[in-house]
Design a protein around this motif. Structure first.
Motif, PDB file in Angstrom:
ATOM      1  N   LEU B 175       0.843  -1.186   0.000  1.00 34.15           N
ATOM      2  CA  LEU B 175       0.000   0.000   0.000  1.00 34.15           C
ATOM      3  C   LEU B 175       0.881   1.239   0.000  1.00 34.15           C
ATOM      4  O   LEU B 175       1.659   1.468   0.934  1.00 34.15           O
ATOM      5  CB  LEU B 175      -0.888   0.016   1.255  1.00 34.15           C
ATOM      6  CG  LEU B 175      -1.852  -1.162   1.428  1.00 34.15           C
ATOM      7  CD1 LEU B 175      -2.693  -0.974   2.697  1.00 34.15           C
ATOM      8  CD2 LEU B 175      -2.767  -1.300   0.217  1.00 34.15           C
ATOM      9  N   SER B 221      -8.383   5.662   4.824  1.00 36.98           N
ATOM     10  CA  SER B 221      -7.474   4.529   4.903  1.00 36.98           C
ATOM     11  C   SER B 221      -8.244   3.257   5.237  1.00 36.98           C
ATOM     12  O   SER B 221      -8.084   2.223   4.596  1.00 36.98           O
ATOM     13  CB  SER B 221      -6.421   4.817   5.973  1.00 36.98           C
ATOM     14  OG  SER B 221      -5.675   3.665   6.234  1.00 36.98           O
ATOM     15  N   GLU B 222      -9.118   3.358   6.218  1.00 34.54           N
ATOM     16  CA  GLU B 222      -9.868   2.189   6.685  1.00 34.54           C
ATOM     17  C   GLU B 222     -10.788   1.652   5.576  1.00 34.54           C
ATOM     18  O   GLU B 222     -10.880   0.446   5.350  1.00 34.54           O
ATOM     19  CB  GLU B 222     -10.680   2.589   7.914  1.00 34.54           C
ATOM     20  CG  GLU B 222     -11.331   1.400   8.583  1.00 34.54           C
ATOM     21  CD  GLU B 222     -12.191   1.836   9.769  1.00 34.54           C
ATOM     22  OE1 GLU B 222     -12.121   2.999  10.151  1.00 34.54           O
ATOM     23  OE2 GLU B 222     -12.918   0.980  10.277  1.00 34.54           O
ATOM     24  N   ILE B 225      -8.693  -0.145   2.862  1.00 34.44           N
ATOM     25  CA  ILE B 225      -8.193  -1.438   3.327  1.00 34.44           C
ATOM     26  C   ILE B 225      -9.339  -2.460   3.397  1.00 34.44           C
ATOM     27  O   ILE B 225      -9.177  -3.625   3.048  1.00 34.44           O
ATOM     28  CB  ILE B 225      -7.480  -1.271   4.680  1.00 34.44           C
ATOM     29  CG1 ILE B 225      -6.168  -0.510   4.464  1.00 34.44           C
ATOM     30  CG2 ILE B 225      -7.208  -2.618   5.348  1.00 34.44           C
ATOM     31  CD1 ILE B 225      -5.511  -0.030   5.715  1.00 34.44           C
ATOM     32  N   LEU B 238       0.256  -8.338   3.198  1.00 39.19           N
ATOM     33  CA  LEU B 238      -0.112  -6.930   2.979  1.00 39.19           C
ATOM     34  C   LEU B 238       0.966  -6.055   3.624  1.00 39.19           C
ATOM     35  O   LEU B 238       1.211  -6.142   4.832  1.00 39.19           O
ATOM     36  CB  LEU B 238      -1.477  -6.644   3.624  1.00 39.19           C
ATOM     37  CG  LEU B 238      -2.026  -5.219   3.482  1.00 39.19           C
ATOM     38  CD1 LEU B 238      -2.255  -4.850   2.009  1.00 39.19           C
ATOM     39  CD2 LEU B 238      -3.317  -5.048   4.282  1.00 39.19           C
ATOM     40  N   CYS B 240       2.200  -2.405   4.602  1.00 36.89           N
ATOM     41  CA  CYS B 240       1.762  -1.015   4.816  1.00 36.89           C
ATOM     42  C   CYS B 240       2.993  -0.142   5.037  1.00 36.89           C
ATOM     43  O   CYS B 240       3.903  -0.513   5.788  1.00 36.89           O
ATOM     44  CB  CYS B 240       0.863  -0.915   6.041  1.00 36.89           C
ATOM     45  SG  CYS B 240      -0.619  -1.928   5.920  1.00 36.89           S
ATOM     46  N   ASN B 245      -2.043   3.279   8.024  1.00 37.11           N
ATOM     47  CA  ASN B 245      -2.464   2.099   7.266  1.00 37.11           C
ATOM     48  C   ASN B 245      -2.205   0.831   8.073  1.00 37.11           C
ATOM     49  O   ASN B 245      -3.004  -0.106   8.057  1.00 37.11           O
ATOM     50  CB  ASN B 245      -1.714   2.029   5.939  1.00 37.11           C
ATOM     51  CG  ASN B 245      -2.219   3.088   4.969  1.00 37.11           C
ATOM     52  OD1 ASN B 245      -3.239   3.733   5.234  1.00 37.11           O
ATOM     53  ND2 ASN B 245      -1.510   3.286   3.870  1.00 37.11           N
ATOM     54  N   ALA B 249      -5.210  -1.651   9.090  1.00 35.82           N
ATOM     55  CA  ALA B 249      -5.202  -3.024   8.572  1.00 35.82           C
ATOM     56  C   ALA B 249      -5.252  -4.030   9.735  1.00 35.82           C
ATOM     57  O   ALA B 249      -5.951  -5.048   9.667  1.00 35.82           O
ATOM     58  CB  ALA B 249      -3.950  -3.241   7.725  1.00 35.82           C
TER      59      ALA B 249
END
Lengths: 500, 343
Positions: B175, B221-222, B225, B238, B240, B245, B249
């Motif tokens: 990300l 951001s939420e 994700i 994932l 970040c 982030n 996450a």
């Protein structure tokens, strides 16, 4: 016994010891302590308020600073709009005012948030003022683009500075709030502190007052106890001298003096009574001796009244028969015995005593056909001198019976009387057989008993005379006997003090 | 009388002592109170300013603590210029204020903006040296840059991700921060991808891709994700590259019951991230040493002020925190607020 000085000292209250002084000192000290404690508290409160005032004054200064900054900006804008000389002057004035104000700000870097803000305001303000001056200069030079640009910069800086001033103001206000809370807290401490100190002062001063009052009342209670004992008649009390010469001490001293005076008076009364008793006893003894003398006389003379009445009858008979000498003889005999009987218990005078001696010598000279050569030397003016009765004749009789009787030849008796400093001196002198010292001592001590069987004695011995003189005058050694030895004659002296 | 006088004197002395003790006690209370604060501040010879994009970030606060300590050792006070409830100044505003306030040096979080470069130039013309931190303002007149080398950062991520690749790993998603300098982000991502791809041989058994996510606010951001995790093409690993982030996450994996299904790789250090590592949800996180960053930045300014020059670039070491060493970091500050990121 107190001296006058000590008595005076005892009667005076020393100002240092006075109850008034002590009470004044105690209450004065209390007031002083309270005053000092209160002054200290006032000082602390003033300090606290002073600190708060200083913070508030900085707030006031910041408001002035903000206003001055606004004036600079407004006056600059005014000049930019009008280009007028008034606006320019106003700008310069506000520039100067703001410069003065920021000069008071902190200019050093410290870790204090307040100092840091002040430093930033000071430095940004200097940059801002430089830029406003440049803007004014550009306007005067008609550099339009330049002053527009620099004005925009000053407006931005103005905002930054104002923000920092506001921050600083808020910071100080926050501190003010904190300070207020702190002040409240410290004032609460001050209340507790004041309460504690004042309570402690009160407790201590109460303690001191109790001590003071006890120091006053304890001697009073002791004095009251002693006074009660005395009032019940017990003068045998232990007198305590006052420890402090205060008012109570003076009263106690006076009381002690009074008790001592009463005791002294009682002692004197006792002595007087004893003296009286002694005198009464002496009088009784004297009376006893007189009685004794009279008894002896009565024993010696069967009936003197009968005798001298008979003698008077004989004298009258002799007168009728013209026997004059016999008449005189009989009268003198009668006078002699009458004197003995009448005067024995009374005081008499020296003159009567001498007359009795004269009669006695006359009678003896009749008996012994004038063998006794009697001479007398009497000083004028002393015949009225008071003496006990029958003290002189026995001495003369003693001189004749013991001194002259066995002497061959002429018998001489001389009688003398004269004044001395405090009385009279009577002297009876003979030219008889004399006396040894041992004999003199025995006679004076009363060891020598007169010869009671001597038919020529009138009955009164020398020891009786000595004792009666001592009792009468209450004094020893009034009669002295002197003799130079055998056949040297004897002199008897009677030193009689004046009873007046 | 003498006894009474003695007791009187003892009583008065006792009161006096009590009063004096009370006086000193009260003065002590006054001294300890707020009324008497700021009585003896420490003076410094120089005044530096520190300016960052997010002054509430724990990372930057930790950097400030370290830098301030180092500056203090050299006789300078470092002021962290921050907004409060009354102001909403940008970094550019703070730069202007620092220059106007004639500070002796500026530590600033760099970025690629021209406005910042212009302010750095103004500072230089005012005689104020500027050191950029964490991210450089390339082509500016700053005297030095103290931060992470993007190449090294990408390489470190690549090497650490490789350690967590399994036979079941099919899809690795990185990300990227939409707001950051894309050029530098790209350099880091390229390096990371290169290391991962080369590490598993040819042909690769999984794909490595990237997605731009806005981190301007937590909400964005939420949402991004959530979309990624609930899509059909859900990543196995994932990665970040910022704190927001990472924490978003971590919370999403718990909320959507995907613990064990997706390995999470994070950035920076916070108590939430440490909890994730301890729970096995976050595999590891990469962070710079805030202490070192602050110390190096302050030293750079001091050195320039003293010597007249300083190294153009000063590198700060990276730290990899996993379940093996997370215990040693747990005392580090704070899980609150803020958005710190690498670019």
């Amino acid at each position: 016994m107190y001296s006058k000085k000590s008595t005076a000292k005892r009667d005076t209250v020393c100002w240092k010891d006075s109850i008034t002084t002590r009470l004044l000192l105690a209450f004065g000290a209390t007031a002083f302590i309270f005053l000092v404690v209160n002054i200290l508290m006032f000082i602390q409160i003033n300090n606290t308020i002073g600190r708060i005032d200083s913070v508030y004054s900085s707030n006031v200064s910041l408001n002035q600073l903000s206003a001055a900054l606004g004036n600079v900006q407004d006056n600059m804008l005014s000049y930019l709009n009008t280009r007028g000389s008034d606006a320019l002057n106003e700008y310069y004035r506000s520039d100067q005012e703001y410069t003065d104000l920021i000069s008071r700000l902190n200019q050093k870097t410290t870790d204090s948030e307040r100092d840091l803000l002040e430093e930033n305001i000071y430095n940004m303000s200097n940059t801002y003022l430089d830029r406003t001056r440049s803007t004014i200069q550009a306007k005067r030079g008609r550099l339009i683009e330049t002053y527009k640009m620099t004005y925009a910069e000053t407006a931005e800086m103005y905002g930054y500075i104002n923000t920092d001033i506001t921050k600083l103001n808020n910071l100080l206000f926050k501190k003010n709030a904190d300070s207020y809370q702190a002040l409240q807290q410290t004032l609460r401490y001050m209340e507790l502190f004041s309460l504690g100190v004042l309570t402690a002062v009160a407790v201590v001063m109460m303690f001191i007052l109790i001590l003071l009052i006890r120091s006053i009342t304890r001697p009073l209670a002791h004095l009251a106890g002693t006074a009660n004992k005395v009032s019940r008649g017990n003068f045998d009390v232990t007198l305590t001298e006052p420890a402090v010469q205060d008012e109570v001490g003076v009263v106690q001293g006076a009381f002690n003096g009074m008790v001592r005076s009463v005791n002294r008076y009682i002692d004197e009364q006792k002595e007087t009574m004893e003296e009286k008793l002694r005198m009464n006893e002496r009088e009784l003894m004297m009376e006893a001796h007189l009685k004794d003398a009279q008894l002896k006389y009565l024993q010696a003379q069967i009936n003197p009244h009968f005798l001298f009445n008979s003698l008077n009858a004989g004298a009258q008979l002799a007168l009728m028969e013209d026997a004059e000498k016999t008449n005189v003889f009989m009268e003198k005999m009668a006078d002699f015995f009458r004197y003995n009987v009448r005067k024995m218990s009374e005081d008499t005078t020296l003159g009567e005593e001498i007359e009795a001696v004269d009669n006695y010598i006359y009678i003896l000279n009749v008996r012994f056909a004038g063998d006794i050569h009697y001479t007398k030397t009497i000083e004028d003016g002393i015949s009225g001198f008071a003496t006990p009765c029958m003290v002189l004749q026995p001495v003369v009789e003693n001189a004749i019976n013991h001194g002259l009787r066995d002497v061959e030849g002429e018998w001489k008796i001389s009688l003398g009387a004269g004044k001395t400093g405090d009385g009279i001196l009577i002297t009876v002198k003979d030219n008889g057989i004399g006396m040894t010292k041992e004999q003199i001592r025995s006679v004076l001590n009363g060891e020598k008993v007169p010869d009671k069987k001597n038919p020529n004695s009138t009955g009164t011995g020398l020891d009786n005379v000595i004792k009666r003189l001592e009792l009468y005058y209450n004094k020893d050694n009034l009669l002295t006997i002197k003799s130079e030895g055998k056949d040297k004659g004897t002199t008897v002296e009677m030193n009689l003090p004046d009873q007046k | 009388m003498r006894k009474t006088t003695g007791k009187l004197i003892i009583g008065l002395v006792a009161i006096l002592i009590l009063t004096i003790c009370g006086w000193f006690y009260y003065s002590g209370v006054m001294e300890r109170s707020a009324v008497s604060s700021d009585i003896n501040p420490i003076s410094y010879e120089a005044h530096y300013a520190m300016i960052t994009a997010d002054e509430n970030s724990p990372l930057w606060n930790a950097v400030y603590q370290s830098a301030a300590k180092e500056a203090k050792a050299d006789g300078a006070y470092l002021e962290y210029m921050k907004n409060d409830s009354m102001s909403d100044y940008t970094m550019i505003d703070f730069m202007k204020m620092a220059i106007n306030a004639k500070v002796a040096g500026i530590l600033v979080q760099g970025n690629g903006s021209d406005a910042l470069k212009a302010q750095i130039a103004d500072a230089k013309s005012a005689g104020i040296p500027v050191v950029t931190m964490m991210q450089d303002s390339t082509d500016s007149e700053r005297v030095s840059f103290v931060g992470v080398n993007d190449y090294e950062l990408g390489k470190t991520y690549g090497q650490e991700v490789l350690k967590h690749v399994t036979d079941n790993t099919k899809n690795i998603l990185v990300l990227l921060d939409k707001e950051k300098n894309q050029e530098e982000t790209s350099l880091m991502y390229t390096q990371m991808k290169d290391v991962i791809i080369r590490g598993v041989g040819d042909p690769p058994i999984y794909s490595v891709s990237s997605q731009l996510v806005s981190s301007e606010n937590t909400f964005d951001s939420e949402e991004s994700i959530r979309t990624i995790l609930l899509s059909d093409n859900r990543p196995d690993i994932l990665v970040c590259l910022n704190e927001t982030n990472t924490e978003s996450a971590y919370q999403a994996l718990i909320d959507y019951n995907m613990v064990g299904k997706v390995q999470l790789v994070g950035y920076y250090q916070s108590n939430i991230i440490f909890s994730g590592i301890e729970n096995g949800i976050i595999s590891f996180t990469v962070s710079v040493s805030a202490d070192e960053l602050g110390k190096q930045a302050a030293d750079a300014i001091n050195e320039y002020k003293t010597m007249g020059y300083v190294s153009n670039y000063i590198s700060v070491q990276l730290e990899v925190i996993d379940s093996g060493n997370v215990g040693t970091y747990k005392t580090e500050p704070s899980d609150s607020g803020g958005d710190s990121s690498v670019q």
